[in-house]
Scaffold this active site. Structure first.
Site, PDB file in Angstrom:
ATOM      1  N   TYR A 137      22.918   7.165   5.862  1.00 15.32           N
ATOM      2  CA  TYR A 137      22.272   5.952   6.373  1.00 15.32           C
ATOM      3  C   TYR A 137      20.785   5.935   6.010  1.00 15.32           C
ATOM      4  O   TYR A 137      20.271   4.934   5.512  1.00 15.32           O
ATOM      5  CB  TYR A 137      22.478   5.859   7.891  1.00 15.32           C
ATOM      6  CG  TYR A 137      21.748   4.711   8.520  1.00 15.32           C
ATOM      7  CD1 TYR A 137      22.297   3.432   8.534  1.00 15.32           C
ATOM      8  CD2 TYR A 137      20.496   4.894   9.110  1.00 15.32           C
ATOM      9  CE1 TYR A 137      21.616   2.364   9.114  1.00 15.32           C
ATOM     10  CE2 TYR A 137      19.818   3.838   9.690  1.00 15.32           C
ATOM     11  CZ  TYR A 137      20.381   2.578   9.688  1.00 15.32           C
ATOM     12  OH  TYR A 137      19.702   1.521  10.256  1.00 15.32           O
TER      13      TYR A 137
ATOM     14  N   ASP B 186      17.944  -2.824  18.314  1.00 11.69           N
ATOM     15  CA  ASP B 186      16.797  -2.349  17.528  1.00 11.69           C
ATOM     16  C   ASP B 186      15.605  -3.271  17.738  1.00 11.69           C
ATOM     17  O   ASP B 186      15.570  -4.347  17.159  1.00 11.69           O
ATOM     18  CB  ASP B 186      17.175  -2.294  16.051  1.00 11.69           C
ATOM     19  CG  ASP B 186      16.122  -1.630  15.184  1.00 11.69           C
ATOM     20  OD1 ASP B 186      14.999  -1.365  15.658  1.00 11.69           O
ATOM     21  OD2 ASP B 186      16.421  -1.383  13.999  1.00 11.69           O
TER      22      ASP B 186
ATOM     23  N   ASP C 126       7.794   5.673  13.108  1.00  7.24           N
ATOM     24  CA  ASP C 126       8.617   6.827  13.465  1.00  7.24           C
ATOM     25  C   ASP C 126       9.671   6.348  14.448  1.00  7.24           C
ATOM     26  O   ASP C 126       9.344   5.739  15.474  1.00  7.24           O
ATOM     27  CB  ASP C 126       7.761   7.926  14.086  1.00  7.24           C
ATOM     28  CG  ASP C 126       6.837   8.550  13.061  1.00  7.24           C
ATOM     29  OD1 ASP C 126       7.336   8.964  12.000  1.00  7.24           O
ATOM     30  OD2 ASP C 126       5.619   8.612  13.314  1.00  7.24           O
TER      31      ASP C 126
ATOM     32  N   ASP D 128      17.210   6.949  15.602  1.00  4.02           N
ATOM     33  CA  ASP D 128      18.413   6.131  15.729  1.00  4.02           C
ATOM     34  C   ASP D 128      19.515   6.980  16.342  1.00  4.02           C
ATOM     35  O   ASP D 128      19.731   8.127  15.918  1.00  4.02           O
ATOM     36  CB  ASP D 128      18.880   5.619  14.366  1.00  4.02           C
ATOM     37  CG  ASP D 128      18.082   4.427  13.871  1.00  4.02           C
ATOM     38  OD1 ASP D 128      17.120   4.009  14.547  1.00  4.02           O
ATOM     39  OD2 ASP D 128      18.421   3.910  12.787  1.00  4.02           O
TER      40      ASP D 128
END
Length: 124
Positions: free
Chosen positions: A16, A40, A96, A99
């Site tokens: 990813y 997100d 930064d 996930d």
């Protein structure tokens, strides 16, 4: 088939980040299940389904030049979940982020939550 092993989760999440680094929106979308969710950043309204997720990546990642690099090892569980710390650079700014993803039995992302806020964005 069963959920991905911890080692498979590590490989999927590393892939990813490589796809983000390459700006490969179609490659990223191929990693998602049709009914996946994306939050997100965490706290934003979750996106539901591949069409909403595709629009999100095409408007964000697809609209700018970015690079991404791991900033630490992928942490993976034995039940198809993991967390990946990485840095995304876009324009004159760096982000930064961590996930957290859960995968289904086909190795597709069923949920992704990105942990970041403005305190994680800085000039590069």
């Amino acid at each position: 088939m069963g959920l991905p092993t911890a080692q498979e989760v590590q490989q999927l999440m590393q892939r990813y980040v490589l796809l983000v680094d390459g700006g490969d929106v179609e490659g990223i979308l191929a990693m998602y299940a049709e009914d996946a969710t994306v939050e997100d950043p965490v706290g934003a309204a979750p996106l539901r389904g591949i069409e909403a997720i595709a629009a999100f990546y095409r408007q964000g990642l697809g609209a700018m030049q970015v690079s991404a690099v791991l900033t630490g090892p992928v942490r993976a569980t034995c039940d198809g979940q993991g967390a990946v710390p990485f840095r995304v650079v876009f324009g004159e700014r760096g982000l930064d982020v961590i996930d957290v993803m859960a995968f289904d039995e086909r190795g597709l992302i069923r949920s992704m939550k990105a942990y970041w806020s403005e305190v994680n964005v800085e000039a590069v």
